[in-house]
Design an enzyme around this catalytic site. Structure first.
Site, PDB file in Angstrom:
ATOM      1  N   ASP A 283       0.812  -1.215   0.000  1.00  0.00           N
ATOM      2  CA  ASP A 283       0.000   0.000   0.000  1.00  0.00           C
ATOM      3  C   ASP A 283       0.847   1.266   0.000  1.00  0.00           C
ATOM      4  O   ASP A 283       2.028   1.256   0.384  1.00  0.00           O
ATOM      5  CB  ASP A 283      -0.907   0.038   1.237  1.00  0.00           C
ATOM      6  CG  ASP A 283      -2.062  -0.935   1.147  1.00  0.00           C
ATOM      7  OD1 ASP A 283      -2.073  -1.768   0.224  1.00  0.00           O
ATOM      8  OD2 ASP A 283      -2.957  -0.865   2.008  1.00  0.00           O
ATOM      9  N   HIS A 426       3.673  -2.095   3.227  1.00  0.00           N
ATOM     10  CA  HIS A 426       3.699  -0.763   2.626  1.00  0.00           C
ATOM     11  C   HIS A 426       5.060  -0.561   1.959  1.00  0.00           C
ATOM     12  O   HIS A 426       6.094  -0.566   2.648  1.00  0.00           O
ATOM     13  CB  HIS A 426       3.465   0.322   3.681  1.00  0.00           C
ATOM     14  CG  HIS A 426       2.124   0.222   4.346  1.00  0.00           C
ATOM     15  ND1 HIS A 426       1.857  -0.717   5.328  1.00  0.00           N
ATOM     16  CD2 HIS A 426       0.972   0.929   4.156  1.00  0.00           C
ATOM     17  CE1 HIS A 426       0.589  -0.572   5.727  1.00  0.00           C
ATOM     18  NE2 HIS A 426       0.037   0.406   5.029  1.00  0.00           N
TER      19      HIS A 426
END
Length: 474
Positions: A283, A426
């Site tokens: 992400d 992430h």
């Protein structure tokens, strides 16, 4: 005795009392206007010399012990002659107020803005009442707006005026009319749009500033492919192309071509469905340096991952690395334009977050995103039909953004992952990139196939649906 009291109340309502109608506050008529009637205003519990819904509230507070009413007022409000003002009297007053409102012509709209030359018919919402079946329409300035006996208004010239609507009882209602210039153009917020089957899109129309057009007419060239309602909401029904047209009164129109697809996900056919699979997802990127490190390792092991990107980060070298990920066969999903939690924004704002990111990703990769991940994983049910893609959350959360430690992130992946898991990381953190490089090698050595989310769903027998939320694929 009860019937006589009701008769008195009705006489008061017709000859003496006025209460607010929709958009029009009216005060009580003076008793002196009907000197031949010996009337007493019953139902006035709060002493303001008129009967209204405020008297209902006064009685409710009185019976709840939250307010006092003088004996005189209580007697005056005792319409059912029970000896005191009570909740049954409140019900009677409420019913009488509803009847009184209908003495006046009522409309759905009282303020209407039209373009010069446009027509509008004022539709009465209580035209079924006997005293409203025949009303008189009067324009206070016919050079600006004319009105015929059926309530059809014609906008003649720029300016403002009023239409007075009067019924046989002499009760008046006022409609406020503003006339602006006729539009010289109309355009839509979307000229060519790609929607996934089941997705909704709200078309918005724009005309030149200072002009007006009260009504928009929306039509579709093929209802089997895409439908559109009177508000401009398009619903994708089946694969193909349909043209949505928005027209206004002076013949101008704008069109939007809608391409409906089922899915554009790419599925490798050389994977072994008998072997375990994991979907690594990243992400908040892209980041040219750290995302690039992860792509290097994925390429080395002929593996794939899914990247949920934020629109504001797709620029320059970041944009280039995202194109590289797509060209490698990785899956690109949307993580909104600026990572706003849906719970903190309006539906209109959420649509902008979705659509802006969608177009940015299309510009960077050449394809629209196949998946969507909610910022923070926070869902608002009424927003989901407008996402336009399956919504992917996760089943393994490494909390890499919190620990910022490559060993801890690596251990979380290796300890918590399983066949069918969706792992959240992430790719904007260097510690995560290092952890991912190590985890990719270790997972491959343990026999896992590292696949995209769409591949994982496909091989596990799931049919991904637009607007539905998924966490894993066991």
């Amino acid at each position: 005795m009860l019937n006589k009291r009701f008769l008195c109340v009705l006489l008061v309502l017709i000859f003496v009392v006025s209460i607010p109608a929709v958009g029009h506050a009216r005060e009580i008529d003076e008793i002196s206007q009907a000197p031949d009637l010996q009337l007493i205003i019953y139902g006035d519990a709060n002493g303001d010399n008129k009967i209204s819904l405020e008297d209902v509230i006064e009685i409710q507070l009185y019976k709840a012990g939250l307010k006092t009413i003088t004996p005189e007022r209580a007697k005056m409000a005792d319409l059912d002659l029970s000896g005191d003002a009570d909740l049954s009297d409140a019900v009677i007053i409420q019913q009488l107020c509803a009847k009184l409102i209908n003495l006046y012509p009522q409309f759905g709209k009282y303020d209407i803005t039209l373009g010069k030359g446009e027509f509008y018919t004022a539709l009465m919402t209580n035209a079924n009442q006997p005293y409203n079946r025949k009303v008189l329409y009067i324009s206070t300035n016919e050079s600006i707006a004319e009105v015929d006996s059926n309530g059809k208004i014609t906008a003649k010239s720029i300016g403002s005026t009023s239409i007075i609507v009067q019924n046989p009882l002499g009760k008046n209602t006022q409609l406020n009319i503003t006339v602006k210039a006729a539009p010289t153009y109309i355009k839509l917020n979307c000229n060519n749009c790609t929607l996934v089957k089941g997705e909704k899109l709200d078309l918005e129309s724009y005309i030149d500033e200072g002009s007006a057009a009260y009504k928009r007419d929306f039509t579709t060239s093929d209802k089997k492919i895409a439908t559109v309602d009177k508000h401009g909401t398009v619903t994708a029904k089946s694969e193909g192309n349909a043209v949505i047209r928005c027209s206004i009164y002076n013949g101008l129109y704008a069109e939007c071509t809608v391409n409906v697809t089922s899915t554009s996900a790419r599925i490798r056919k050389d994977l072994d469905p008998t072997k375990p699979m994991i979907a690594l997802t990243f992400d908040d990127g892209p980041n040219s340096a750290t995302t690039g490190m992860i792509l290097d390792t994925l390429k080395k092991y002929n593996s794939r991952a899914t990247f949920f990107v934020v629109g504001t980060r797709v620029y320059g070298e970041n944009k280039q690395v995202l194109k590289r990920a797509y060209d490698m066969g990785c899956e690109v999903g949307s993580h909104s334009y600026s990572h706003q939690y849906f719970s903190n924004i309006t539906l209109a704002e959420a649509k902008k977050e979705i659509n802006k990111a969608k177009e940015i990703i299309k510009d960077a990769t050449g394809a629209y995103p196949t998946l969507f991940r909610l910022p923070g994983g926070i869902s608002v049910k009424s927003y989901l039909p407008y996402v336009g893609a399956p919504i992917i959350n996760w089943s393994v959360d490494t909390r890499d953004w919190e620990v910022l430690n490559s060993s801890a992130v690596y251990n979380s992946v290796m300890k918590d992952s399983y066949d069918g898991a969706v792992v959240l990381m992430h790719d904007i953190y260097g510690t995560t990139a290092t952890a991912a490089q190590n985890a990719i090698a270790s997972l491959i050595s343990r026999g896992y196939q590292l696949v995209t989310v769409s591949e994982l769903a496909y091989y596990k027998g799931y049919k991904l649906e637009s607007g539905s939320i998924y966490y894993h694929f066991r």
